[in-house]
Design a protein around this motif. Structure first.
Motif, PDB file in Angstrom:
ATOM      1  N   GLU A 102      14.572 -18.667  -3.723  1.00  7.54           N
ATOM      2  CA  GLU A 102      14.106 -18.070  -2.475  1.00  7.54           C
ATOM      3  C   GLU A 102      12.754 -18.667  -2.100  1.00  7.54           C
ATOM      4  OE1 GLU A 102      12.710 -13.782  -0.561  1.00  7.54           O
ATOM      5  OE2 GLU A 102      13.285 -13.920  -2.672  1.00  7.54           O
ATOM      6  N   LYS A 103      12.627 -19.094  -0.850  1.00 11.55           N
ATOM      7  CA  LYS A 103      11.367 -19.626  -0.353  1.00 11.55           C
ATOM      8  C   LYS A 103      10.575 -18.457   0.216  1.00 11.55           C
ATOM      9  CE  LYS A 103       9.921 -24.044   1.582  1.00 11.55           C
ATOM     10  NZ  LYS A 103      10.351 -25.231   2.332  1.00 11.55           N
ATOM     11  N   MET A 104       9.524 -18.055  -0.498  1.00 11.54           N
ATOM     12  CA  MET A 104       8.835 -16.808  -0.192  1.00 11.54           C
ATOM     13  C   MET A 104       7.645 -17.043   0.731  1.00 11.54           C
ATOM     14  SD  MET A 104       8.834 -15.111  -4.020  1.00 11.54           S
ATOM     15  CE  MET A 104       7.890 -16.477  -4.731  1.00 11.54           C
ATOM     16  N   LEU A 105       7.611 -16.308   1.833  1.00 12.87           N
ATOM     17  CA  LEU A 105       6.448 -16.297   2.720  1.00 12.87           C
ATOM     18  C   LEU A 105       5.482 -15.241   2.210  1.00 12.87           C
ATOM     19  CD1 LEU A 105       4.996 -17.080   5.385  1.00 12.87           C
ATOM     20  CD2 LEU A 105       6.272 -15.211   6.466  1.00 12.87           C
ATOM     21  N   CYS A 106       4.255 -15.676   1.896  1.00 16.55           N
ATOM     22  CA  CYS A 106       3.251 -14.771   1.345  1.00 16.55           C
ATOM     23  C   CYS A 106       2.074 -14.703   2.308  1.00 16.55           C
ATOM     24  CB  CYS A 106       2.792 -15.257  -0.032  1.00 16.55           C
ATOM     25  SG  CYS A 106       4.142 -15.473  -1.220  1.00 16.55           S
ATOM     26  N   PRO A 107       1.879 -13.580   2.999  1.00 15.81           N
ATOM     27  CA  PRO A 107       0.832 -13.472   4.011  1.00 15.81           C
ATOM     28  C   PRO A 107      -0.378 -12.679   3.536  1.00 15.81           C
ATOM     29  CG  PRO A 107       2.474 -11.785   4.383  1.00 15.81           C
ATOM     30  CD  PRO A 107       2.863 -12.499   3.103  1.00 15.81           C
ATOM     31  N   GLY A 108      -1.469 -12.832   4.273  1.00 13.46           N
ATOM     32  CA  GLY A 108      -2.649 -12.019   4.017  1.00 13.46           C
ATOM     33  C   GLY A 108      -3.927 -12.818   4.175  1.00 13.46           C
ATOM     34  N   LEU A 109      -5.014 -12.131   4.500  1.00 13.33           N
ATOM     35  CA  LEU A 109      -6.290 -12.794   4.734  1.00 13.33           C
ATOM     36  C   LEU A 109      -6.785 -13.563   3.524  1.00 13.33           C
ATOM     37  CD1 LEU A 109      -8.212 -10.035   6.742  1.00 13.33           C
ATOM     38  CD2 LEU A 109      -7.329 -12.205   7.606  1.00 13.33           C
ATOM     39  N   SER A 110      -6.365 -13.162   2.330  1.00  9.52           N
ATOM     40  CA  SER A 110      -6.846 -13.838   1.131  1.00  9.52           C
ATOM     41  C   SER A 110      -6.294 -15.253   0.994  1.00  9.52           C
ATOM     42  CB  SER A 110      -6.483 -13.016  -0.113  1.00  9.52           C
ATOM     43  OG  SER A 110      -7.056 -11.725  -0.035  1.00  9.52           O
ATOM     44  N   PHE A 111      -5.238 -15.577   1.745  1.00 11.09           N
ATOM     45  CA  PHE A 111      -4.687 -16.923   1.731  1.00 11.09           C
ATOM     46  C   PHE A 111      -5.319 -17.827   2.802  1.00 11.09           C
ATOM     47  CE2 PHE A 111      -1.171 -14.307   0.000  1.00 11.09           C
ATOM     48  CZ  PHE A 111      -1.011 -14.935  -1.224  1.00 11.09           C
ATOM     49  N   LEU A 112      -6.213 -17.280   3.591  1.00 11.61           N
ATOM     50  CA  LEU A 112      -6.846 -18.033   4.675  1.00 11.61           C
ATOM     51  C   LEU A 112      -8.001 -18.877   4.142  1.00 11.61           C
ATOM     52  CD1 LEU A 112      -7.099 -18.458   7.805  1.00 11.61           C
ATOM     53  CD2 LEU A 112      -8.746 -16.575   7.774  1.00 11.61           C
ATOM     54  N   TYR A 172       3.590 -10.964  -3.986  1.00 16.98           N
ATOM     55  CA  TYR A 172       2.763 -11.200  -2.805  1.00 16.98           C
ATOM     56  C   TYR A 172       3.584 -11.539  -1.565  1.00 16.98           C
ATOM     57  CZ  TYR A 172      -1.065 -11.555  -6.187  1.00 16.98           C
ATOM     58  OH  TYR A 172      -1.984 -11.300  -7.174  1.00 16.98           O
ATOM     59  N   LYS A 173       4.921 -11.587  -1.694  1.00 17.75           N
ATOM     60  CA  LYS A 173       5.734 -12.038  -0.568  1.00 17.75           C
ATOM     61  C   LYS A 173       5.856 -10.946   0.496  1.00 17.75           C
ATOM     62  CE  LYS A 173      10.422 -10.819  -2.118  1.00 17.75           C
ATOM     63  NZ  LYS A 173      11.783 -11.335  -2.384  1.00 17.75           N
ATOM     64  N   ALA A 174       6.141 -11.383   1.743  1.00 22.15           N
ATOM     65  CA  ALA A 174       6.339 -10.450   2.855  1.00 22.15           C
ATOM     66  C   ALA A 174       7.475  -9.487   2.509  1.00 22.15           C
ATOM     67  CB  ALA A 174       6.669 -11.231   4.114  1.00 22.15           C
ATOM     68  N   PRO A 175       7.343  -8.229   2.897  1.00 20.58           N
ATOM     69  CA  PRO A 175       6.388  -7.696   3.871  1.00 20.58           C
ATOM     70  C   PRO A 175       5.019  -7.312   3.294  1.00 20.58           C
ATOM     71  CG  PRO A 175       7.919  -5.984   3.254  1.00 20.58           C
ATOM     72  CD  PRO A 175       8.395  -7.237   2.560  1.00 20.58           C
ATOM     73  N   HIS A 176       4.803  -7.504   2.002  1.00 13.99           N
ATOM     74  CA  HIS A 176       3.478  -7.213   1.453  1.00 13.99           C
ATOM     75  C   HIS A 176       2.444  -8.150   2.078  1.00 13.99           C
ATOM     76  CE1 HIS A 176       0.567  -5.856  -1.535  1.00 13.99           C
ATOM     77  NE2 HIS A 176       0.226  -7.116  -1.727  1.00 13.99           N
ATOM     78  N   VAL A 177       1.271  -7.617   2.371  1.00 15.71           N
ATOM     79  CA  VAL A 177       0.168  -8.398   2.935  1.00 15.71           C
ATOM     80  C   VAL A 177      -1.029  -8.259   1.996  1.00 15.71           C
ATOM     81  CG1 VAL A 177      -1.398  -8.701   4.892  1.00 15.71           C
ATOM     82  CG2 VAL A 177       0.987  -8.051   5.291  1.00 15.71           C
ATOM     83  N   TYR A 178      -1.493  -9.391   1.451  1.00 11.80           N
ATOM     84  CA  TYR A 178      -2.537  -9.334   0.430  1.00 11.80           C
ATOM     85  C   TYR A 178      -3.906  -9.646   1.027  1.00 11.80           C
ATOM     86  CZ  TYR A 178      -5.282 -10.248  -3.730  1.00 11.80           C
ATOM     87  OH  TYR A 178      -6.264 -10.209  -4.691  1.00 11.80           O
ATOM     88  N   THR A 179      -4.860  -8.764   0.767  1.00  7.45           N
ATOM     89  CA  THR A 179      -6.226  -8.947   1.281  1.00  7.45           C
ATOM     90  C   THR A 179      -7.267  -8.748   0.176  1.00  7.45           C
ATOM     91  OG1 THR A 179      -6.336  -6.614   1.948  1.00  7.45           O
ATOM     92  CG2 THR A 179      -5.583  -8.201   3.608  1.00  7.45           C
ATOM     93  N   GLY A 180      -6.845  -8.921  -1.067  1.00 12.29           N
ATOM     94  CA  GLY A 180      -7.742  -8.665  -2.192  1.00 12.29           C
ATOM     95  C   GLY A 180      -8.473  -9.901  -2.689  1.00 12.29           C
ATOM     96  N   LYS A 181      -8.805  -9.897  -3.968  1.00 12.73           N
ATOM     97  CA  LYS A 181      -9.605 -10.955  -4.566  1.00 12.73           C
ATOM     98  C   LYS A 181      -8.902 -12.310  -4.499  1.00 12.73           C
ATOM     99  CE  LYS A 181      -9.975  -9.136  -8.621  1.00 12.73           C
ATOM    100  NZ  LYS A 181     -10.346  -8.979 -10.045  1.00 12.73           N
ATOM    101  N   ALA A 182      -9.698 -13.354  -4.260  1.00  7.33           N
ATOM    102  CA  ALA A 182      -9.205 -14.732  -4.262  1.00  7.33           C
ATOM    103  C   ALA A 182     -10.399 -15.663  -4.339  1.00  7.33           C
ATOM    104  CB  ALA A 182      -8.388 -15.036  -3.017  1.00  7.33           C
ATOM    105  N   LEU A 183     -10.202 -16.824  -4.948  1.00  5.55           N
ATOM    106  CA  LEU A 183     -11.248 -17.844  -4.909  1.00  5.55           C
ATOM    107  C   LEU A 183     -11.360 -18.410  -3.496  1.00  5.55           C
ATOM    108  CD1 LEU A 183     -10.548 -19.907  -8.180  1.00  5.55           C
ATOM    109  CD2 LEU A 183     -12.288 -18.137  -7.816  1.00  5.55           C
ATOM    110  N   PRO A 184     -12.558 -18.845  -3.087  1.00  3.38           N
ATOM    111  CA  PRO A 184     -12.682 -19.479  -1.775  1.00  3.38           C
ATOM    112  C   PRO A 184     -11.819 -20.742  -1.698  1.00  3.38           C
ATOM    113  CG  PRO A 184     -14.846 -18.949  -2.693  1.00  3.38           C
ATOM    114  CD  PRO A 184     -13.843 -18.741  -3.796  1.00  3.38           C
TER     115      PRO A 184
END
Length: 386
Positions: free
Chosen positions: A158-168, A119-131
């Motif tokens: 490595e400290k991984m930055l994991c982006p995407g709307l599913s982490f919001l 899930y780390k950058a540059p991948h951007v995750y927008t899939g399933k996630a719990l609220p």
């Protein structure tokens, strides 16, 4: 060209907002939340307070207090088992950046599976996630309003930055009263962290008019209140101002991204276990000095918002005033250098090439007004050491 903006669905902000967490969970139609926090917040009774409120609202919460500072892939394993065993329908992140980062990771991994490194950058995750519901207890990370989580790879450090709307987070509860007990060191480090978020959002190559307004508002508020909050943690006006500014800065950088300070900060945290806010503070003056030539007018705007330059001050002068002001702030807040913090010089020097590579791979330096080479990052790491 349009700009995509992402924010929590709603937030409860202000003194006593925590007491409304039961109604927030109910409003979202959720019933079996898992409360993700740390042992310190359990020891203070704050976690039990939330559990009691949730039970009084007819919910069935479960406590997970196994989060650690700078969460790792290994530290997520017990949490994942707890989410599954409880059949949780939501995750509440309660604490500073580490519990909220853990909560976000658990929300995604428990719903979608896989390994965190995928899930780390540059991948951007927008899939399933719990609220996700976020309840910050520090005025710094802004994680309650961001579409990022940061997890260290236990195998590589490595400290991984994991982006995407599913982490919001879907909702945030921002209650400044939770920060009143913060000690001065934590107040300083998280406050500079929020300031870094705001400045980097404003000078980022991905800045936009929406994020600009939030960033400048946060810079203005932090400039007026950070020293007061550091000197007198009981000052409710300063505490409330810093909490709101932290959330504004989080919204700003979530929609504009961070830059070189954060790119270089994450490897310091991963390899030397320096708290994220403190590692940002160690870097902020030097990286700003390096970067101003790439966006003098933007840094000048930051100086004016911070209160060290006027509209009549030239951009070149104002930008230099900002560098000087950040240097003075870190001195006043007693921010240590890596040397003063106790980091071994030999280990630091040996890891500089790896840290520079990891910084670049995170993608954040590419948003900087001056995009650095690996060699330039290595030079900056050597400069900030002492």
């Amino acid at each position: 060209m349009s700009t995509q903006i992402a924010l929590p669905r709603f937030a409860r902000i202000g003194a006593g907002a925590l007491d409304e967490i039961g109604s927030v969970v109910d409003q979202l139609g959720l019933h079996r939340p898992i409360l993700v926090t740390d042992k310190y917040l359990v020891s203070t009774g704050a976690a039990d307070r939330i559990l009691d409120i949730l039970r009084a609202a007819g919910k069935e919460p479960l406590l997970f207090d196994g989060t650690v500072p700078d969460p790792t892939t290994d530290s997520l394993e017990d949490g994942l088992r707890a989410v599954t065993a409880h059949n949780a329908d939501s995750v509440i992140g309660f604490g500073g950046g580490s519990p909220m980062d853990t909560a976000k990771a658990l929300a995604v991994l428990s719903a979608n599976g896989g390994e965190m490194r995928s899930y780390k950058a540059p991948h951007v995750y927008t899939g399933k996630a719990l609220p996700i519901i976020a309840v910050p207890t520090t005025a710094g990370s802004g994680s309650e309003a961001t579409q990022f989580t940061v997890i260290s790879d236990s195998a590589s450090d490595e400290k991984m930055l994991c982006p995407g709307l599913s982490f919001l987070p879907i909702a945030a509860i921002v209650d400044f009263e939770l920060t009143i007990s913060m000690p001065p060191r934590l107040t300083a480090d998280t406050g500079v962290d929020a300031l870094t978020h705001a400045i980097e959002a404003y000078v980022s190559r991905k800045a936009n008019p929406f994020s600009d307004g939030l960033a400048l508002a946060a810079i203005r508020t932090i400039g007026k209140n950070i020293r007061t909050a550091y000197a007198d943690g009981e000052d409710r006006t300063a505490r409330e101002a810093m909490m709101i500014a932290s959330t504004q800065a989080g919204m700003a950088f979530s929609n504009a991204s961070v830059a070189l300070v954060h790119g270089m900060s994450r490897p310091i945290g991963a390899h030397f276990h320096v708290a994220h806010g403190l590692s940002n503070a160690m870097l902020l003056p030097a990286i700003t000095r390096f970067s101003v030539k790439g966006a003098e007018s933007r840094y000048a705007d930051c100086a004016r918002a911070y209160g060290v330059a006027s509209e009549s001050t030239s951009d070149v002068t104002a930008a230099q005033f900002l560098v000087d002001a950040l240097t003075e702030l870190c001195h006043d807040l007693k921010v240590p250098t890596p040397l003063a913090y106790g980091i071994d010089r030999g280990k630091w020097d040996n890891l500089i090439p790896l840290m520079a590579r990891q910084a670049l791979e995170s993608g954040s330096p590419g948003n900087n007004p001056v995009v650095p080479t690996a060699s330039e990052i290595e030079t900056l790491y050597a400069e900030v050491y002492e």
